[in-house]
Design a protein around this motif. Structure first.
Motif, PDB file in Angstrom:
ATOM      1  N   TRP A  78       0.836  -1.197   0.000  1.00 23.32           N
ATOM      2  CA  TRP A  78       0.000   0.000   0.000  1.00 23.32           C
ATOM      3  C   TRP A  78       0.871   1.246   0.000  1.00 23.32           C
ATOM      4  O   TRP A  78       1.782   1.377   0.824  1.00 23.32           O
ATOM      5  N   ALA A  79       0.594   2.157  -0.934  1.00 21.24           N
ATOM      6  CA  ALA A  79       1.329   3.420  -0.992  1.00 21.24           C
ATOM      7  C   ALA A  79       0.955   4.315   0.174  1.00 21.24           C
ATOM      8  O   ALA A  79       1.720   5.198   0.565  1.00 21.24           O
ATOM      9  N   ASP A  80      -0.239   4.094   0.723  1.00 21.46           N
ATOM     10  CA  ASP A  80      -0.608   4.766   1.976  1.00 21.46           C
ATOM     11  C   ASP A  80      -1.705   3.954   2.649  1.00 21.46           C
ATOM     12  O   ASP A  80      -2.386   3.143   2.025  1.00 21.46           O
ATOM     13  N   GLU A  81      -1.810   4.165   3.947  1.00 23.99           N
ATOM     14  CA  GLU A  81      -2.811   3.459   4.732  1.00 23.99           C
ATOM     15  C   GLU A  81      -3.221   4.307   5.917  1.00 23.99           C
ATOM     16  O   GLU A  81      -2.421   5.063   6.473  1.00 23.99           O
ATOM     17  N   ARG A  82      -4.479   4.168   6.270  1.00 21.57           N
ATOM     18  CA  ARG A  82      -4.994   4.834   7.469  1.00 21.57           C
ATOM     19  C   ARG A  82      -4.655   3.949   8.667  1.00 21.57           C
ATOM     20  O   ARG A  82      -4.779   2.723   8.590  1.00 21.57           O
ATOM     21  N   VAL A  83      -4.220   4.567   9.758  1.00 24.41           N
ATOM     22  CA  VAL A  83      -3.829   3.786  10.947  1.00 24.41           C
ATOM     23  C   VAL A  83      -5.093   3.509  11.758  1.00 24.41           C
ATOM     24  O   VAL A  83      -5.413   4.195  12.734  1.00 24.41           O
ATOM     25  N   VAL A  84      -5.820   2.507  11.267  1.00 20.89           N
ATOM     26  CA  VAL A  84      -7.049   2.036  11.907  1.00 20.89           C
ATOM     27  C   VAL A  84      -7.028   0.515  11.843  1.00 20.89           C
ATOM     28  O   VAL A  84      -6.209  -0.082  11.134  1.00 20.89           O
ATOM     29  N   THR A 196       2.487   6.690   4.826  1.00 15.29           N
ATOM     30  CA  THR A 196       2.536   6.967   3.394  1.00 15.29           C
ATOM     31  C   THR A 196       3.925   6.718   2.836  1.00 15.29           C
ATOM     32  O   THR A 196       4.931   6.928   3.525  1.00 15.29           O
ATOM     33  N   PHE A 197       3.985   6.212   1.604  1.00 14.67           N
ATOM     34  CA  PHE A 197       5.246   6.229   0.876  1.00 14.67           C
ATOM     35  C   PHE A 197       5.680   7.681   0.736  1.00 14.67           C
ATOM     36  O   PHE A 197       4.849   8.578   0.582  1.00 14.67           O
TER      37      PHE A 197
END
Length: 266
Positions: A78-84, A196-197
């Protein structure tokens, strides 16, 4: 297709008559990249984003791609992810699992998601460590000109503010140069905590594809692509510019409606 061509500075433009046509062409494009990468390296390392992107990739779950793509060779990031939590409605992992990963035979151990039990900073550090291990084993290539990973494909959406991944306009994370994965705790869009990347990683990819649909993003597309001279606002999407790779824009006509110097085919 309404228009296909190469912009002088901002990569290849593929402008589609409809979202349906865009989805079909995107699936074709990804399947072809996968085949070429597997033939060359034996694996296909792809980084996803969230938002509407997963839905637009949905045709990969259908014939012929569900049978012809060599899913066992895919490595997913994943190039970005929500911390959930992974089962949270804001999770990019959950979105991808429900919309794509659960519908095709991808090897579960090839799916590399963040540790959702950690803080944003810890999750970013651990995710970077995991990617570094895979670069060592060459499951992910290394850039020819830096120590950054060289993903075969990074797929990005773009917000109406011009953000890509979780790189938001005027945010200090845009200046991070010595990390592969960074974190933010003050996202202007909820949820606030994300990983995020960084730009160096995005710009080290073999191919970066930015997928944008809808008239609400037409102004951001214009600012991200058109040559606006020295006073051009520095949108994160404009900073996505692979150093030694290829940038491709998949747009529908409404998203492309404010682009200058694009003549649509009738």
């Amino acid at each position: 297709m309404a228009f296909s061509g190469v912009h002088r500075d901002r990569g290849e433009l593929r402008i589609h008559e409809s979202v349906e046509e865009l989805s079909t062409n995107l699936a074709d494009y990804i399947a072809d990249l996968s085949e070429a990468s597997v033939k060359e390296r034996g694996v296909f390392a792809i980084a996803l984003s969230g938002g509407s992107l997963i839905g637009l990739m949905g045709k990969l779950c259908e014939a012929p791609y569900n049978k012809t793509v060599d899913w066992a060779k895919w490595y997913i990031f994943w190039a970005d992810e929500r911390v959930v939590a992974k089962n949270h409605s804001d999770s990019n992992y959950k979105l991808a699992k429900e919309g794509l990963l659960s519908k095709v035979p991808i090897v579960p151990s090839h799916v590399h998601s963040i540790n959702d039990s950690l803080s944003a900073e810890e999750a970013a550090d651990e995710y970077e460590f995991d990617i570094r291990q895979l670069v060592k084993t060459r499951m992910v290539c290394v850039s020819d000109i830096s120590d950054c990973p060289k993903f075969d494909l990074i797929l990005l959406g773009m917000g109406s503010d011009g953000h890509v991944a979780s790189l938001f306009p005027n945010h200090s994370v845009l200046d991070v140069k010595n990390q592969w994965v960074s974190f933010i705790t003050d996202s202007p869009k909820p949820p606030p905590e994300r990983i995020t990347f960084t730009l160096p990683v995005i710009n080290s990819a073999s191919i970066v594809v930015v997928v944008v649909t809808g008239e609400s993003k037409a102004e951001a597309v214009h600012l991200a692509i058109d040559d606006l001279g020295p006073n051009c606002p520095s949108l994160p999407a404009r900073m996505a510019q692979p150093t030694n790779g290829k940038l491709v824009w998949f747009l529908d006509k409404p998203a492309a409606s404010k682009l200058q110097s694009v003549q649509f085919c009738e």
